[in-house]
Design an enzyme around this catalytic site. Structure first.
Site, PDB file in Angstrom:
ATOM      1  N   CYS A   1      44.484 -21.385  14.373  1.00  0.00           N
ATOM      2  CA  CYS A   1      45.235 -20.180  14.023  1.00  0.00           C
ATOM      3  C   CYS A   1      44.293 -19.253  13.262  1.00  0.00           C
ATOM      4  O   CYS A   1      43.086 -19.309  13.457  1.00  0.00           O
ATOM      5  CB  CYS A   1      46.483 -20.525  13.212  1.00  0.00           C
ATOM      6  SG  CYS A   1      46.139 -21.398  11.667  1.00  0.00           S
ATOM      7  N   ILE A   2      44.805 -18.434  12.393  1.00  0.00           N
ATOM      8  CA  ILE A   2      43.978 -17.431  11.735  1.00  0.00           C
ATOM      9  C   ILE A   2      42.979 -18.047  10.764  1.00  0.00           C
ATOM     10  O   ILE A   2      41.875 -17.553  10.592  1.00  0.00           O
ATOM     11  CB  ILE A   2      44.875 -16.395  11.019  1.00  0.00           C
ATOM     12  CG1 ILE A   2      45.712 -15.653  12.051  1.00  0.00           C
ATOM     13  CG2 ILE A   2      44.039 -15.399  10.224  1.00  0.00           C
ATOM     14  CD1 ILE A   2      46.731 -14.705  11.453  1.00  0.00           C
TER      15      ILE A   2
END
EC number: 2.7.1.211
Length: 619
Positions: A26-27
């Protein structure tokens, strides 16, 4: 180490590529589905340069990297290419149902967030241009830009279908074909016209619904596909697999999906949206305060992914979201405010650098560096951020503040709250500012400062609040824990503390407490204070090899002791005769429960057992 070396170390300490069934990111985090938890050396991974933290969460193993996550993941992906152990869909039985759901939703949406957030941000910019009359919403430029921004959301089933196929380990091309079937123009036209409400197909009734922008129908459809394809491969000869498995997969999955699964998924999405809308209609301020305040914990556990279907359902049906995106926004800005507060308040130069570097991404919606590197580490700033999120959430809930597009909940998402002819944008700004200011001010008010720490000068007892008074359990000369011959103690894996070179063979209780741990060889003893401080006293290094020779324990596990009581005796000459080190570590084994553990005596200073204070734990 560089990204390649870090990726190699992570994989190695996870038990190798054979222990990894799936990986994505993810980020800020690398996310893995794994075979065996027992093979994961989580403490070793946490110590790697470039790793901010590691945890098991929602059925996944997560390694928190920060802003370099994409680069590290690329190296991980290259190293794992073709080596990930195939995972059958039925493996969900190893997880509880809640973990399975969170794992599935996270695994599906995380890989496609780039398209979703990029398109959402473009919508926000367009709204800003229209609001300030820099762009007409009837111009051809607007129409083209809207097509670019809206395509991701209108054709979301295609993105979700492809990602779900990777998650469920089934054929991506057939999964995308299922998304195309859901959005076939004839079906969409019938649904829009309303004249033809259903079609008959070999005894089945196919409802005419619009599945644009939906996510649950295609997820359930691809889940069914994974089972159908698996069983089709069992009955079709290998030589005919490429022809008949896709045929069977489509002919079995598509009608069931259209007749039962997709309408059910649509209904689930509708009820999710209705539930959240009702929640905010009935108890807006309370619901907002709870969601805004608890959002950091929800994000940490990965539970925010559970709200994605409801968010997309609301955006599709009403054109706005009143829960996940708005509540995430105020929580993230409160986190940014608390992190900035740490920067201004702390005197520790290293923490200042960490805080300012974490503040910038937090301002734009990337809060993991702030949470793991600053606020949660210092505890009270994390509470301040929750207070700020609760205040902002209450304001958002009171005025039903709406987000009109999906974007990363940070400063750049503010234009997505613009709406002509309403005060939505004004209320959004009020809530955002309130959450940021409360997080910032509360952090300045709370007492948590690390103070000016130097390597050689101990902190005096007047500069910090002590949990309890910890006296020396040994008489001898104080040494830094870093000088310990045993690397486990020297690297503070067991906990922070110091060492003593004993001059007398007696260990006494450093505080009032209870004996919690003894050893058959009597060379070490554990004790917990009445206030909760857990200490380990380990006499000498490798003295376990003496098999108790020269040691005598005077207390039993569970026994209450008072400060100064004798705990065990040992023969210094026996230890010397066997050429073992007399260095005796004294460590606080529950160090993570405190802000810090610091010495109150200088290195090479002589201390007497039961008389002089040697350590302080900082709240």
């Amino acid at each position: 180490m560089n990204h390649r070396e870090l990726a190699e170390q992570i994989i190695e300490k996870m038990g190798g590529s054979t222990n990894i069934s799936q990986s994505w990111h993810c980020i800020t985090r690398l996310r893995f589905n794994i075979g065996s938890k027992d093979k994961i050396k989580i403490d070793d991974i946490k110590e790697l340069d470039g790793v901010m933290g590691a945890q098991f969460q929602s059925g996944q193993f997560q390694v928190i990297i920060g802003s370099d996550v994409a680069d590290v993941y690329q190296e991980v992906s290259d190293l794992l290419e073709g080596k990930e152990k195939a995972k059958e869909t039925g493996q969900a039985g190893k997880q509880n149902m809640l973990d399975f759901v969170f794992d599935v939703i996270s695994g599906i949406f995380t890989p496609i967030l780039a398209a979703i957030t990029g398109s959402g941000l473009l919508k926000g910019i367009m709204a800003l241009l229209v609001f300030f009359n820099l762009l007409s919403d009837t111009s051809s430029t607007y129409i083209v830009l809207n097509g670019i921004a809206d395509a991701t959301f209108h054709f979301l089933p295609f993105l979700v279908g492809f990602s779900a196929a990777n998650k469920f380990k089934t054929n991506p091309s057939i999964a995308v074909a299922l998304a195309g079937i859901l959005m076939y123009p004839t079906f969409m036209a019938n649904a829009a016209g309303g004249e033809i409400t259903s079609l008959k197909f070999i005894g089945l009734t196919i409802p005419m619904n619009s599945y644009a922008s939906t996510v649950i129908p295609i997820i359930l459809g691809v889940l069914l596909l994974s089972y159908v394809e698996k069983y089709a491969k069992k009955i079709v000869p290998n030589s005919l697999t490429i022809i008949f498995v896709p045929l069977i997969s489509l002919l079995v999955t598509a009608p069931i999906m259209l007749a039962f699964i997709a309408p059910l998924g649509n209904l689930v999405g509708t009820y999710l949206e209705m539930f959240f809308t009702m929640l905010f209609d009935v108890a807006g301020p309370l619901a907002g305060a709870l969601m805004g305040g608890l959002m950091p914990l929800i994000v940490i556990t990965g539970m925010h992914y559970a709200f994605f279907p409801g968010t997309f359902a609301s955006l599709d049906k009403f054109g706005y979201d009143i829960m996940l995106l708005p509540m995430n926004l105020v929580a993230n800005l409160a986190q940014a405010g608390a992190t900035l507060g740490v920067f201004f308040k702390t005197k520790d130069q290293k923490m200042k650098q960490v805080a300012i570097s974490a503040f910038i991404p937090a301002l734009f919606g990337i809060t993991e560096p702030a949470i793991y590197g600053v606020t949660m580490k210092l505890k009270k700033p994390f509470y301040a951020s929750m207070m700020g999120g609760a205040i902002g959430g209450a304001i958002f809930g009171t005025f039903a503040v709406k987000s009109f597009s999906f974007a990363v909940p940070g400063a750049l998402a503010i234009p997505t709250y613009l709406e002509k002819g309403s005060n939505n944008f004004m209320f959004a700004l009020i809530g955002i500012l309130a959450s940021f200011i409360v997080g910032f001010v509360a952090t300045l008010i709370f007492k948590f400062d690390l103070g000016e720490e130097t390597e050689q000068t101990p902190i005096s007892s007047k500069e910090v609040k002590k949990e309890s008074k910890i006296l020396s359990p040994l008489s001898g000369t104080v040494k830094s824990l870093k000088e310990c011959p045993d690397e486990t103690f020297a690297t503070e894996i067991v906990g922070k503390g110091l060492g003593v070179i004993p001059e007398e063979g007696l260990v006494v209780a450093p505080f009032d407490g209870t004996i919690t741990m003894t050893t058959p060889t009597n060379h070490a003893i554990g004790i917990v204070s009445d206030t909760g401080v857990e200490m380990l006293v380990h006499v000498g290094i490798d003295t376990v090899s003496l098999d108790g020779n020269g040691f005598e324990r005077l207390v039993e596990e569970g026994q209450k002791v008072s400060v100064g009581d004798s705990l065990l005796t040992f023969d210094i000459e026996v230890i010397k005769r066997h050429q073992l080190s007399l260095y005796s570590p004294i460590v606080i084994t529950n160090t993570p429960n405190y802000l810090d553990v610091v010495p109150s005596v200088k290195e090479n200073e002589r201390v007497s057992r039961g008389k002089e204070e040697v350590l302080m734990v900082v709240n």
